[in-house]
Write a protein that holds these residues in place. Structure first.
Motif, PDB file in Angstrom:
ATOM      1  N   SER A   1      -5.768   1.477   0.429  1.00  0.00           N
ATOM      2  CA  SER A   1      -4.449   1.738   0.996  1.00  0.00           C
ATOM      3  C   SER A   1      -4.280   3.212   1.327  1.00  0.00           C
ATOM      4  O   SER A   1      -3.668   3.574   2.340  1.00  0.00           O
ATOM      5  N   CYS A   2      -4.819   4.069   0.487  1.00  0.00           N
ATOM      6  CA  CYS A   2      -4.741   5.506   0.737  1.00  0.00           C
ATOM      7  C   CYS A   2      -5.423   5.867   2.053  1.00  0.00           C
ATOM      8  O   CYS A   2      -4.868   6.608   2.877  1.00  0.00           O
TER       9      CYS A   2
ATOM     10  N   ARG B   1      -5.882   3.992   4.577  1.00  0.00           N
ATOM     11  CA  ARG B   1      -5.159   3.395   5.705  1.00  0.00           C
ATOM     12  C   ARG B   1      -3.841   4.115   5.970  1.00  0.00           C
ATOM     13  O   ARG B   1      -3.449   4.311   7.126  1.00  0.00           O
ATOM     14  N   SER B   2      -3.133   4.491   4.906  1.00  0.00           N
ATOM     15  CA  SER B   2      -1.812   5.109   5.072  1.00  0.00           C
ATOM     16  C   SER B   2      -1.893   6.564   5.493  1.00  0.00           C
ATOM     17  O   SER B   2      -1.050   7.042   6.261  1.00  0.00           O
ATOM     18  N   GLN B   3      -2.875   7.279   4.986  1.00  0.00           N
ATOM     19  CA  GLN B   3      -2.927   8.726   5.191  1.00  0.00           C
ATOM     20  C   GLN B   3      -3.744   9.091   6.428  1.00  0.00           C
ATOM     21  O   GLN B   3      -4.617   9.955   6.399  1.00  0.00           O
TER      22      GLN B   3
ATOM     23  N   SER C   1       4.349   9.757   5.944  1.00  0.00           N
ATOM     24  CA  SER C   1       3.542   8.544   5.753  1.00  0.00           C
ATOM     25  C   SER C   1       4.325   7.481   4.996  1.00  0.00           C
ATOM     26  O   SER C   1       4.215   6.284   5.293  1.00  0.00           O
TER      27      SER C   1
ATOM     28  N   ARG D   1       6.802   5.919   7.405  1.00  0.00           N
ATOM     29  CA  ARG D   1       6.110   5.036   8.342  1.00  0.00           C
ATOM     30  C   ARG D   1       5.794   3.694   7.696  1.00  0.00           C
ATOM     31  O   ARG D   1       6.018   2.630   8.284  1.00  0.00           O
ATOM     32  N   ASP D   2       5.285   3.729   6.460  1.00  0.00           N
ATOM     33  CA  ASP D   2       4.962   2.466   5.781  1.00  0.00           C
ATOM     34  C   ASP D   2       6.225   1.705   5.381  1.00  0.00           C
ATOM     35  O   ASP D   2       6.219   0.474   5.346  1.00  0.00           O
TER      36      ASP D   2
ATOM     37  N   ARG E   1       0.884  -1.610   0.506  1.00  0.00           N
ATOM     38  CA  ARG E   1       0.484  -0.356   1.156  1.00  0.00           C
ATOM     39  C   ARG E   1       1.583   0.696   1.023  1.00  0.00           C
ATOM     40  O   ARG E   1       1.299   1.867   0.731  1.00  0.00           O
ATOM     41  N   ALA E   2       2.834   0.293   1.193  1.00  0.00           N
ATOM     42  CA  ALA E   2       3.948   1.240   1.062  1.00  0.00           C
ATOM     43  C   ALA E   2       4.055   1.752  -0.369  1.00  0.00           C
ATOM     44  O   ALA E   2       4.335   2.932  -0.605  1.00  0.00           O
TER      45      ALA E   2
ATOM     46  N   ALA F   1       1.400   4.326  -0.889  1.00  0.00           N
ATOM     47  CA  ALA F   1       1.712   5.550  -0.155  1.00  0.00           C
ATOM     48  C   ALA F   1       2.739   6.375  -0.922  1.00  0.00           C
ATOM     49  O   ALA F   1       2.621   7.607  -1.033  1.00  0.00           O
TER      50      ALA F   1
END
Length: 487
Positions: free
Chosen positions: A252-253, A255-257, A366, A369-370, A403-404, A407
């Motif tokens: 997830s890190c 993908r999110s960052q 970020s 956004r998530d 994911r959120a 993040a």
């Protein structure tokens, strides 16, 4: 393998041993026959085991001849795993250090010769609370020979930390000082001049930039994966789940960052982390679903549990062929290559320009956004017609919630309480969506099991009742989700 947990403290023996009778619960000291021990320590050429506080040795002398692997657990505490003597390091121990060693051979790096004078520290009932040893050590490596004398105090099962504290107070009062070295090996490496380059690590966000925060978070997840590997191989409680969570957090890190790390270069790692998380979850997911349907069965009145209901449910979740478990997954070249690639990511990260900016601004973006992505998916799912379309949309929302959450977790060191509040909020949403997805999978399983029962001429009415209960639970999840504010 024989496994024990050792809790011990070491001291520089720069002064004579004091009288220990009366140190806390210690009422007498019993000397034992002296021992002569020889231990050959093994490591990689770049000292990977030593860098992580791990020792692997082959020891002769005393009552525990053989191979010893020591893994750090906490301050003063290590887990010791022993096997019988053999010429080469045994495979069962090599497997437990593979996440550190990878493909590098283990070589003899230090030989220690120890003249040991052991003493038992007893209480009034004659129970041994701890063992104290006075060790005169000679260390030989590739450099000069080193000599020193040290004292070790190790608890038995009957002792506790209070014993160590009382003995330490008596020792330090007499002029002995706690050793700065965690083990004899660490001291031998330092005093014989053996080179010990440590693997590159990201310890923390030293400069406050977004890149430092993200790399520190990613580094913690990789460390968790590596350190949990031995526990997973030995089926320690909750170890598979914790390693799977670390894998998902790291994925997830990445993908999110995307403002911090170049997604063009991290995308291949995304797929490999997904593969690893899926492999770690196979057996656990089976166990979770079996437990869920067992709970549905238990809710039924006894008169409605028609036919061989329990046996049918159990057999459905029992593999038809032996399951090799996750240990075989962790021995695959693909897994070792993934660990190597993650090491490289941290050592030479593909940073983008925003990585050099203050962390608060970049990481807040970020999270926003998530959060927006999650709100959009939840809204879409709630508006979808009931049935397969809504189930798929809710599953997508669950992934967005996870994911959120991660993040926000990454941003906590930079944003503080606000990021932590959002993390908890996303976690509540994730839990509701996770319960819904479990219900979807349970209903699918019940339909398959009911068909199997029907084909075998067994009653299938109970499966329908359980299916209806799962549908009711799913509706409850949707209602709870509608009450949670996202966005």
């Amino acid at each position: 393998m024989d496994t024990t947990t050792e809790t011990e403290r070491k001291y520089e023996a720069a002064a004579p041993l004091p009288e220990l009778t009366g140190a806390g619960p210690v009422t007498s000291v019993r000397e034992r026959e002296p021992l002569c021990l020889t231990a050959v320590y093994f490591d990689t050429d770049d000292g990977r085991l030593a860098a992580d506080g791990i020792t692997l040795r082959r020891r002769a002398g005393g009552l525990d001849d053989g191979w010893h692997l020591k893994l750090p657990v906490a301050a003063d505490v290590r887990e010791e795993i022993r096997t019988s003597p053999s010429g080469e390091p045994p495979e069962e121990l090599l497997a437990l250090v593979r996440s550190r060693v990878r493909r590098r051979p283990l070589l003899p790096v230090v030989t220690l010769e120890t003249e040991r004078a052991p003493r038992d520290l007893l209480n009034a009932a004659g129970t041994v609370l701890a063992e104290l040893t006075l060790d005169r050590v000679t260390a030989r490596a590739h450099g000069p020979v080193a000599h020193w004398t040290e004292v070790e105090v190790e608890l038995t099962e009957a002792g506790d930390a209070g014993v160590l504290d009382a003995v330490e107070a008596r020792l330090t009062e007499a002029g002995l000082t706690p050793s700065p070295h965690a083990s004899k090996l660490a001291r031998a490496l330092a005093e014989t001049g053996a080179p010990r380059p440590a693997p590159t690590r990201v310890e923390g966000p030293a400069d406050g930039t977004a890149g430092a925060h993200v790399l520190a978070y990613a580094g913690r997840q990789l460390r968790a994966m590596v350190e949990l590997d031995p526990a997973v191989r030995r089926a320690a409680p909750d170890s598979v789940h914790r390693m799977r969570v670390a894998t998902r957090r790291l994925r997830s890190c990445l993908r999110s960052q995307k403002d911090v790390l170049d997604r063009m270069l991290t995308r291949p790692l995304d797929e490999e982390l997904r593969w690893l998380a899926a492999g770690l979850g196979v057996e656990r997911d089976r166990e979770v679903m079996a437990g869920r349907l067992a709970a549905r069965q238990a809710e039924l009145p006894p008169e409605l549990r028609l036919g061989p209901l329990g046996q049918r449910l159990a057999s459905h979740f029992t593999p038809s062929a032996p399951v090799s478990g996750v240990a075989s997954l962790l021995d695959e070249e693909r897994y070792l290559a993934l660990l190597d690639a993650l090491d490289l990511l941290l050592a030479a990260p593909p940073l983008r320009k925003p990585a050099a900016k203050p962390a608060a601004k970049v990481l807040a973006r970020s999270v926003r956004r998530d959060r927006a992505r999650l709100a959009e998916r939840v809204e879409h799912a709630l508006a979808a017609p009931e049935g397969e379309e809504r189930d798929l949309a809710l599953h997508g929302a669950r992934k967005a919630a996870k994911r959120a959450r991660y993040a926000a977790e990454t941003a906590v060191p930079a944003l503080g309480k606000e990021a932590d509040r959002q993390r908890r909020e996303f976690r509540r949403v994730q839990r509701v969506l996770g319960e819904h997805q479990d219900s979807v999978l349970a209903r699918e399983a019940l339909l398959r099991i009911a068909a199997e029962a029907h084909a075998a001429g067994e009653p299938s009415f109970a499966y329908g009742l359980m299916h209806a209960r799962e549908t009711e639970l799913a509706h409850g999840c949707v209602r709870r989700l509608a009450q949670l504010r996202v966005g």
